[in-house]
Design a protein around this motif. Structure first.
Motif, mmCIF file in Angstrom:
data_model
loop_
_atom_site.group_PDB
_atom_site.id
_atom_site.type_symbol
_atom_site.label_atom_id
_atom_site.label_comp_id
_atom_site.label_asym_id
_atom_site.label_seq_id
_atom_site.Cartn_x
_atom_site.Cartn_y
_atom_site.Cartn_z
ATOM 1 N N ASP A 137 0.850 -1.181 0.000
ATOM 2 C CA ASP A 137 0.000 0.000 0.000
ATOM 3 C C ASP A 137 0.885 1.229 0.000
ATOM 4 O O ASP A 137 1.993 1.196 0.547
ATOM 5 N N ASP A 138 0.398 2.300 -0.578
ATOM 6 C CA ASP A 138 1.217 3.504 -0.617
ATOM 7 C C ASP A 138 0.422 4.729 -0.206
ATOM 8 O O ASP A 138 -0.793 4.720 -0.143
ATOM 9 N N ALA A 139 1.148 5.778 0.113
ATOM 10 C CA ALA A 139 0.535 7.053 0.466
ATOM 11 C C ALA A 139 1.256 8.142 -0.299
ATOM 12 O O ALA A 139 2.393 7.948 -0.759
ATOM 13 N N VAL A 140 0.613 9.285 -0.449
ATOM 14 C CA VAL A 140 1.220 10.375 -1.178
ATOM 15 C C VAL A 140 0.908 11.697 -0.483
ATOM 16 O O VAL A 140 -0.145 11.842 0.136
ATOM 17 N N THR A 141 1.853 12.610 -0.540
ATOM 18 C CA THR A 141 1.602 14.008 -0.181
ATOM 19 C C THR A 141 1.951 14.847 -1.407
ATOM 20 O O THR A 141 3.008 14.642 -2.006
ATOM 21 N N MET A 142 1.062 15.742 -1.784
ATOM 22 C CA MET A 142 1.306 16.523 -2.997
ATOM 23 C C MET A 142 0.507 17.814 -2.991
ATOM 24 O O MET A 142 -0.546 17.908 -2.363
ATOM 25 N N GLY A 143 1.009 18.792 -3.717
ATOM 26 C CA GLY A 143 0.207 19.959 -4.038
ATOM 27 C C GLY A 143 -0.820 19.551 -5.076
ATOM 28 O O GLY A 143 -0.475 18.872 -6.051
ATOM 29 N N LEU A 144 -2.063 19.964 -4.906
ATOM 30 C CA LEU A 144 -3.089 19.511 -5.847
ATOM 31 C C LEU A 144 -2.893 20.109 -7.233
ATOM 32 O O LEU A 144 -3.387 19.570 -8.216
ATOM 33 N N GLN A 145 -2.140 21.188 -7.298
ATOM 34 C CA GLN A 145 -1.869 21.806 -8.611
ATOM 35 C C GLN A 145 -0.437 21.536 -9.074
ATOM 36 O O GLN A 145 0.107 22.268 -9.883
ATOM 37 N N CYS A 146 0.180 20.465 -8.558
ATOM 38 C CA CYS A 146 1.609 20.294 -8.841
ATOM 39 C C CYS A 146 1.906 19.750 -10.236
ATOM 40 O O CYS A 146 2.954 20.045 -10.787
ATOM 41 N N GLY A 147 1.038 18.917 -10.787
ATOM 42 C CA GLY A 147 1.325 18.290 -12.084
ATOM 43 C C GLY A 147 0.273 18.674 -13.108
ATOM 44 O O GLY A 147 -0.130 19.832 -13.212
ATOM 45 N N THR A 148 -0.140 17.703 -13.891
ATOM 46 C CA THR A 148 -1.221 17.918 -14.854
ATOM 47 C C THR A 148 -2.495 18.113 -14.037
ATOM 48 O O THR A 148 -2.900 17.218 -13.302
ATOM 49 N N HIS A 149 -3.095 19.295 -14.135
ATOM 50 C CA HIS A 149 -4.196 19.581 -13.210
ATOM 51 C C HIS A 149 -5.263 20.482 -13.805
ATOM 52 O O HIS A 149 -5.070 21.092 -14.860
#
Lengths: 308, 308, 308, 308
Positions: C93-105
């Motif tokens: 299982d994995d988890a992520v932390t990210m800016g919601l506008q960081c990539g293709t968005h």
């Protein structure tokens, strides 16, 4: 590729596996006895306190070179939120995501392994994603408070900071003892100042990490001979980087953490401490450097304080 | 709805705005002088150390009641990763996401506001998402080391833990001083033991949070009269919860943090400390409780240690 | 400083506040009717599918220039963990932390405000830390599926990519329509290709962000006249950056999101799509570009797909 | 303990290792050809769209039972921040931390392993903390768009939702085909409705997870015989839980993901879809269910949409 014979020779000489029993998880922290702390406290004269942690912020020391080790992302989850209705007391709360070794930190003994082993001969496979480190996690250390000794190598040499290719040797450490009129004793936490953190403080993160002065592969024997409890310094990599011997990467980590079972600290800001020691005319103090007890963690942020 | 007149009356009496200048950001921490620390250190007798932080783990004290305040999610970003090639020293690194007030923590002075103001009369709007708290963030405190005093109210009353509807009063605090043969002085950090954390330690998170004994709205005046530097206890909400007066929520927070400018600590595990104080026959000690210096944060995990 | 008169003139001309009622939260997405989708589906000929999202990874497009907008930190919380005992099926299982506008968005309509207002005239203060966007959060959009049209401005000009100082004008868009033998219609989602993402794909993150070609402040009127439902392109900033007019920053964002209520997409990889359109001889397709329905979010990663 | 002989018998019959070459990483997604998509698109009649994702929020489906799989923590990193000076356009940005399998999601083929292997016979040890899944990560899938078929088992049985101990069998699936007058074909993505998600929607997270109807260990053969490309349903565990056979945990996961190499989806909200299929009189549609391409991830949030 495997580790060279020279490494294994030193490893044998500094190895502490079994010294505090087969069940031991904290290594040289065993050397911090009540007596050591009592004596350290007895040395307090002025009550002056010096904090040694860098601010934890998004613009921290990590420059993106170590995958996954992110600077703290600080976010607000509530801002002046009137939880109990309009006109009531309002709350602000925050959350953070960070690499545990991103700023001023302790490495747990499990931060590195070699030849499939961690401290006390346990298998490296005892570190897993769901549990973290089953043994020797940073939550196991108990209180990390002892006499602290600053070995101010940069000041001893009469320079602001050591050059990037300077490996701090046992001879440098002995010289710094003399400079500070202090003798390292069993149970001490030794802080080694190179001045390198000035590079970060001046805004050059990449230059801070590399090239960097740091501890020589010959220092673990020196610390071992003196039964030091823990060592920290003011660099990103702790040991000289790039390393002294081609293809021998992180040998000091392997010797300190795996063989001796000795905590290592990095990114400690020793600049104000250097000034304070000079002013106080003493290079020893009571040091409190409590790990945040993250269960199963291989490192932790720490906010150390020296008390004179 | 607005705060009642009684609240504002107490607020006037304990208010410290301007006391340490218009620019002050740390409030009663100003009361911790070198002299206070020197005297505290002089009281160290045995070198015994007691850690007061709960482990930081996913199964921590938060039960999901406070939105956004999540228990630590500890994850591995590297496990025995041979960064420099096969057979080299292998690294393990971890990352964490957590609410800064999720476990054993300090509230920064900015953790609450009322009537649009934070400590020293600054506007609550100085807290923003991108900067956090512009003033009085937890990174501003400097060293938090002083004499610690345990007021063991539960032991004083001869009970394991106070009942859930017990508001700890000034009279209770005075009784506990007598019990511990200790007098609270200017600059002290006072730890108030209710025993409530036993409920969490026994596995009942919901029962831990609510109903909970805690400080009465009458205590801020007592702390103010003694010029206490900071107060912490062994509950989730710090003050009695539900509150003493209908529709007066979090009044102690508002008085301590906003009016007095006094740090508050919660979820401190005072059980072992209680035993140690009894055994040592002393209810005072040197306390190091260093905030992790998160820039602009309204709270921080803390790993306090008492040194006897 | 306030926004110049020219801005307000355009704003008046493209303003859609009230057009779909005072309660509307989705703006021009109202223009995507069943009929629009049915017609778009009827245009599918070959079944070829082209994905438009960049991989989500720590080494993503963010170069640290936009505070808080971090690339995804992907971590493992379980690796081959035999949850039900040794020898059982093992889970990862994995988890992520990210800016919601960081990539293709997609930007939600609430991603920007101006003069204290968001789309449909609501107060900007309706965005708060604990709730996110109370109105027009990205979870409100419903399905974002419509006819997609590629306006391949770079190909139209016969260049690999537009120069960094090229503001894409209405004339450029009309030219690209002609080039693609396609006419933009009500309800279409328009993709504007500048080729700028090649700079990122070649490894130059800083050069990708700045200087960057992008949409001119004159384009919102063109999109408004055609009743376009949404617009996306292959740049970090969407609009030309640095901007066309000194001290007029992000005018296109303010016009598209606040005034028109039109979704914007950034960091879309249109390279393969450009090739596919050329090969298929068609610059329109069915486009599915579903927001992840983060409650109250001002943006979302999106994994768009074009179906020919 | 090891997996029983019956399991291995089925495993042999559904095994697809090598079927698409030794290098294949996507399994049954290979069955989605342009022709399959073209035919699915040709079936679109009305343009009606139905979204199938649950909102992503802190109060999501996870009840704390699966360690590390946290509901989304949505935080603001900027709120109406005037990045370019007072009076300029103001920006709001957000960040999220979440378990990739916390809400409506796809399991990647690497989400489970058994007997030390993942899909196509690769070693399970190819999943590591620093890289995630080296093979068959969710970023490898390419576009996931095909004909979707709803097998509405609950509606077929004339109940709102199946009881918690109902294992959905091949016979149930065949019955649901008949009910929907639809025949499952090669390359289809099959959605199996149990109605269980109503328990979550009614506010009972624990009851949603357990006990739960779900797919029987006998279904993989049925899907294999029809060359289905992927399967999703409206439960937390996908397969019946607790399982049909004592000590045989997650057998369907092991058969679908490891042996067949077939994507699985969970927590899909099929309630509105069920209504729409009844109204449209059709149980097939074009389904777009694009993974967010997290590099090396073993799962991903997905926002699927059915187009009629």
């Amino acid at each position: 590729m495997s580790l060279p014979a020279e490494f294994h020779d030193i490893a044998k000489r500094v190895n502490n596996w079994g010294r505090w029993g087969a069940d031991d998880e904290i290594g040289t922290l065993n050397l911090i006895t009540d007596e050591v702390v009592r004596a350290a406290a007895a040395g307090i004269r002025t009550g002056r306190r010096v904090a040694l942690a860098l601010p934890l912020k998004e613009d921290g020391v990590q420059a993106g070179l170590i995958p996954g080790r992110i600077n703290p992302l600080h976010t607000m989850v509530q801002i002046n939120q009137e939880l109990f209705g309009p006109g009531t007391v309002a709350c602000s709360d925050d959350a953070v995501t960070m690499g545990l070794q991103c700023g001023t930190h302790w490495d747990a003994l499990t931060h590195v392994s070699h030849s499939g082993r961690i401290y006390n001969g346990r298998p490296a496979t005892s570190i897993a994603a769901h549990t973290g480190a089953q043994f020797s996690g940073i939550d196991k250390t108990g209180p990390v408070v002892s006499r602290g000794v600053l070995l101010d190598v940069a000041a001893t040499k009469g320079v602001d900071r050591l050059p990037g290719d300077h490996a701090v040797t046992p001879e440098d450490l002995a010289e710094a003892e003399e400079f500070g009129r202090v003798t390292v004793r069993a149970g001490d936490i030794v802080l080694v100042r190179t001045g390198q953190i000035q590079v970060y403080l001046a805004g050059d993160k990449h230059g801070y990490g590399f090239p960097s002065p740091g501890l020589s592969v010959r220092t673990p024997e020196w610390f071992h001979a003196r039964d030091v409890a823990a060592v920290a310094n003011d660099t990103l990599t702790f040991e000289i980087f790039p390393p002294e011997h081609e293809n021998l990467w992180l040998p000091v980590h392997a010797l300190d953490l795996v063989e001796m079972g000795m905590l290592q600290g990095q990114n400690w800001n020793l600049e104000t401490l250097s000034t304070a020691c000079g002013q106080e005319g003493r290079y020893s103090f009571l040091l409190s450097a409590m790990p945040e007890p993250f269960a199963g963690a291989t490192g932790t942020p720490v906010a150390p304080v020296a008390i004179f």
